[in-house]
Design a protein around this motif. Structure first.
Motif: not given
Length: 214
Positions: A176-183, A189-196, A204-209
Protein backbone atom coordinates in the motif's frame (compact mmCIF):
# COMPACT_ATOMS: atom_id res chain seq x y z
CA UNK A 1 -0.52 -22.79 6.98
CA UNK A 2 0.80 -25.24 4.44
CA UNK A 3 2.79 -25.71 1.26
CA UNK A 4 0.61 -26.63 -1.71
CA UNK A 5 3.49 -27.04 -4.15
CA UNK A 6 7.28 -26.81 -4.23
CA UNK A 7 8.48 -25.38 -7.55
CA UNK A 8 11.89 -24.90 -9.15
CA UNK A 9 13.32 -24.18 -12.58
CA UNK A 10 16.51 -23.00 -14.25
CA UNK A 11 16.72 -19.94 -16.51
CA UNK A 12 15.68 -20.50 -20.11
CA UNK A 13 15.60 -18.51 -23.32
CA UNK A 14 12.25 -17.49 -24.77
CA UNK A 15 11.34 -15.52 -27.87
CA UNK A 16 9.52 -12.22 -27.36
CA UNK A 17 8.66 -10.18 -30.46
CA UNK A 18 11.53 -11.75 -32.34
CA UNK A 19 14.06 -11.13 -29.57
CA UNK A 20 15.62 -13.54 -27.12
CA UNK A 21 14.86 -13.09 -23.42
CA UNK A 22 16.49 -15.07 -20.64
CA UNK A 23 14.19 -15.65 -17.68
CA UNK A 24 13.98 -17.85 -14.63
CA UNK A 25 10.24 -17.33 -14.13
CA UNK A 26 9.31 -20.76 -15.44
CA UNK A 27 9.01 -23.02 -12.37
CA UNK A 28 7.53 -26.52 -12.24
CA UNK A 29 6.25 -28.56 -9.28
CA UNK A 30 8.57 -31.22 -7.87
CA UNK A 31 7.78 -34.04 -5.47
CA UNK A 32 11.32 -34.69 -4.23
CA UNK A 33 13.04 -33.27 -1.18
CA UNK A 34 15.28 -30.30 -1.99
CA UNK A 35 18.17 -28.68 -0.18
CA UNK A 36 17.70 -24.95 0.39
CA UNK A 37 20.82 -22.81 0.75
CA UNK A 38 21.13 -19.19 1.83
CA UNK A 39 20.57 -18.08 -1.78
CA UNK A 40 18.25 -20.59 -3.50
CA UNK A 41 16.60 -23.98 -3.60
CA UNK A 42 18.36 -26.92 -5.21
CA UNK A 43 17.56 -27.07 -8.93
CA UNK A 44 16.43 -23.46 -9.04
CA UNK A 45 17.97 -20.40 -10.66
CA UNK A 46 17.41 -16.78 -11.63
CA UNK A 47 18.42 -15.02 -14.83
CA UNK A 48 18.96 -11.45 -13.63
CA UNK A 49 20.72 -11.62 -10.26
CA UNK A 50 20.65 -7.83 -9.94
CA UNK A 51 16.93 -7.95 -9.15
CA UNK A 52 16.16 -11.60 -8.39
CA UNK A 53 17.57 -14.15 -5.97
CA UNK A 54 20.37 -13.61 -3.49
CA UNK A 55 20.25 -13.76 0.33
CA UNK A 56 17.27 -11.38 0.71
CA UNK A 57 15.21 -13.16 -1.97
CA UNK A 58 16.26 -16.79 -1.68
CA UNK A 59 12.72 -18.14 -1.95
CA UNK A 60 9.59 -16.64 -3.49
CA UNK A 61 6.17 -17.53 -2.05
CA UNK A 62 2.76 -17.00 -3.65
CA UNK A 63 -0.64 -17.71 -2.04
CA UNK A 64 -2.74 -20.36 -3.75
CA UNK A 65 -5.83 -18.36 -2.82
CA UNK A 66 -5.04 -15.85 -5.61
CA UNK A 67 -5.02 -18.44 -8.37
CA UNK A 68 -8.81 -18.28 -8.80
CA UNK A 69 -8.61 -14.55 -9.59
CA UNK A 70 -5.94 -15.05 -12.25
CA UNK A 71 -7.65 -18.08 -13.74
CA UNK A 72 -10.77 -15.97 -14.21
CA UNK A 73 -8.71 -13.15 -15.75
CA UNK A 74 -6.93 -15.50 -18.15
CA UNK A 75 -9.78 -17.91 -18.78
CA UNK A 76 -7.74 -21.04 -18.12
CA UNK A 77 -6.47 -23.33 -15.38
CA UNK A 78 -3.02 -22.50 -14.04
CA UNK A 79 -0.40 -24.88 -12.74
CA UNK A 80 1.32 -24.23 -9.42
CA UNK A 81 4.50 -22.22 -9.98
CA UNK A 82 2.95 -20.12 -12.75
CA UNK A 83 3.97 -16.90 -10.98
CA UNK A 84 7.58 -17.97 -10.66
CA UNK A 85 7.17 -18.84 -7.01
CA UNK A 86 9.18 -21.54 -5.28
CA UNK A 87 6.50 -22.09 -2.67
CA UNK A 88 2.82 -22.08 -3.51
CA UNK A 89 1.33 -21.61 -0.05
CA UNK A 90 -2.08 -21.69 1.62
CA UNK A 91 -3.08 -19.72 4.71
CA UNK A 92 -0.27 -17.20 4.41
CA UNK A 93 -1.90 -14.22 2.72
CA UNK A 94 -0.26 -10.82 2.27
CA UNK A 95 -2.84 -9.33 4.64
CA UNK A 96 -1.76 -11.73 7.39
CA UNK A 97 2.01 -12.14 7.22
CA UNK A 98 4.50 -9.43 8.17
CA UNK A 99 7.99 -8.43 7.14
CA UNK A 100 10.21 -10.10 9.73
CA UNK A 101 7.90 -13.05 10.46
CA UNK A 102 9.97 -16.21 10.88
CA UNK A 103 8.87 -19.73 9.99
CA UNK A 104 10.25 -23.26 10.10
CA UNK A 105 9.54 -25.30 6.97
CA UNK A 106 10.96 -28.76 7.32
CA UNK A 107 14.60 -28.28 8.35
CA UNK A 108 14.68 -24.76 6.89
CA UNK A 109 14.12 -21.55 8.86
CA UNK A 110 13.01 -18.58 6.77
CA UNK A 111 12.13 -14.92 7.36
CA UNK A 112 9.93 -12.64 5.24
CA UNK A 113 11.92 -9.75 3.76
CA UNK A 114 9.73 -7.87 1.25
CA UNK A 115 6.78 -8.11 -1.13
CA UNK A 116 7.49 -9.61 -4.52
CA UNK A 117 7.86 -6.76 -7.01
CA UNK A 118 6.24 -7.86 -10.30
CA UNK A 119 8.17 -7.18 -13.51
CA UNK A 120 7.69 -7.38 -17.28
CA UNK A 121 8.75 -11.04 -17.36
CA UNK A 122 5.62 -11.99 -15.45
CA UNK A 123 3.54 -10.22 -18.10
CA UNK A 124 5.26 -12.28 -20.77
CA UNK A 125 4.85 -15.49 -18.76
CA UNK A 126 1.10 -14.95 -18.47
CA UNK A 127 0.74 -13.29 -21.87
CA UNK A 128 -1.03 -10.48 -20.03
CA UNK A 129 0.55 -7.07 -20.38
CA UNK A 130 -1.36 -5.61 -17.45
CA UNK A 131 -0.35 -8.37 -15.01
CA UNK A 132 2.31 -6.40 -13.07
CA UNK A 133 -0.02 -3.42 -12.62
CA UNK A 134 -2.88 -5.71 -11.59
CA UNK A 135 -0.63 -7.33 -9.00
CA UNK A 136 0.13 -3.92 -7.54
CA UNK A 137 -3.51 -2.80 -7.55
CA UNK A 138 -4.86 -6.02 -5.99
CA UNK A 139 -1.97 -6.54 -3.61
CA UNK A 140 -1.69 -10.12 -4.86
CA UNK A 141 2.09 -9.90 -5.10
CA UNK A 142 3.42 -12.72 -3.01
CA UNK A 143 6.65 -12.14 -1.08
CA UNK A 144 10.23 -13.23 -0.51
CA UNK A 145 12.00 -15.18 2.21
CA UNK A 146 15.61 -15.06 3.34
CA UNK A 147 17.01 -18.33 4.65
CA UNK A 148 18.23 -18.17 8.25
CA UNK A 149 18.93 -21.90 8.56
CA UNK A 150 19.75 -24.07 5.56
CA UNK A 151 18.31 -27.54 5.22
CA UNK A 152 15.93 -29.78 3.31
CA UNK A 153 12.24 -29.42 2.69
CA UNK A 154 9.56 -30.95 0.48
CA UNK A 155 5.98 -30.15 -0.43
CA UNK A 156 4.71 -32.07 2.61
CA UNK A 157 6.93 -30.22 5.09
CA UNK A 158 4.99 -28.61 7.92
CA UNK A 159 4.98 -24.81 8.12
CA UNK A 160 5.38 -23.58 11.69
CA UNK A 161 5.40 -19.98 12.85
CA UNK A 162 8.45 -19.33 15.02
CA UNK A 163 7.91 -15.63 15.69
CA UNK A 164 5.84 -12.65 14.57
CA UNK A 165 7.68 -9.40 13.94
CA UNK A 166 6.88 -6.95 16.73
CA UNK A 167 6.30 -4.03 14.32
CA UNK A 168 3.43 -5.84 12.59
CA UNK A 169 4.02 -4.41 9.10
CA UNK A 170 2.09 -6.72 6.81
CA UNK A 171 3.09 -7.38 3.22
CA UNK A 172 -0.23 -5.81 2.19
CA UNK A 173 0.58 -2.62 4.10
CA UNK A 174 4.08 -2.42 2.60
CA UNK A 175 2.51 -2.73 -0.85
CA UNK A 176 0.00 0.00 0.00
CA UNK A 177 2.79 2.42 0.93
CA UNK A 178 5.02 1.40 -1.98
CA UNK A 179 2.43 1.81 -4.71
CA UNK A 180 -0.47 3.92 -3.43
CA UNK A 181 0.59 6.12 -0.50
CA UNK A 182 3.86 7.23 -2.03
CA UNK A 183 4.07 10.45 -0.02
CA UNK A 184 3.31 8.95 3.42
CA UNK A 185 6.68 9.86 4.91
CA UNK A 186 5.87 8.53 8.39
CA UNK A 187 4.95 5.08 7.06
CA UNK A 188 7.88 5.05 4.63
CA UNK A 189 10.27 5.79 7.46
CA UNK A 190 8.72 3.16 9.69
CA UNK A 191 9.07 0.48 7.03
CA UNK A 192 12.61 1.53 6.12
CA UNK A 193 13.69 0.99 9.73
CA UNK A 194 12.58 -2.64 9.83
CA UNK A 195 15.67 -4.78 10.57
CA UNK A 196 14.32 -7.65 8.45
CA UNK A 197 13.54 -5.52 5.38
CA UNK A 198 15.56 -6.43 2.27
CA UNK A 199 18.45 -4.15 1.37
CA UNK A 200 16.88 -3.18 -1.97
CA UNK A 201 13.57 -2.09 -0.44
CA UNK A 202 15.35 -0.25 2.37
CA UNK A 203 17.40 1.66 -0.18
CA UNK A 204 14.31 2.45 -2.26
CA UNK A 205 12.34 3.75 0.72
CA UNK A 206 15.22 5.80 2.09
CA UNK A 207 15.67 7.38 -1.35
CA UNK A 208 11.98 8.25 -1.42
CA UNK A 209 12.25 9.87 2.01
CA UNK A 210 15.10 12.06 0.82
CA UNK A 211 13.08 13.11 -2.21
CA UNK A 212 10.06 13.95 -0.06
CA UNK A 213 12.16 16.07 2.26
CA UNK A 214 13.88 17.96 -0.56
Amino acid sequence: MEIVSLNVGLPQVIQVQGKELITGIFKSPVSSSLFVSKVQAEGDGQADLSVHGGPDKALCAYPEEHYAFWEQELGKKLEAGTFGENLTVRGLLETEVCIGDTFAIGEVVVQITQPRQPCHKLAKRLDLGTAPLQMQETGYTGYYFRVLVEGRLDKDSAVKLISKDKEGITIAYANQIKYKEKTNAEAIGRIAELPALSASWKQSFLKRLVELQA
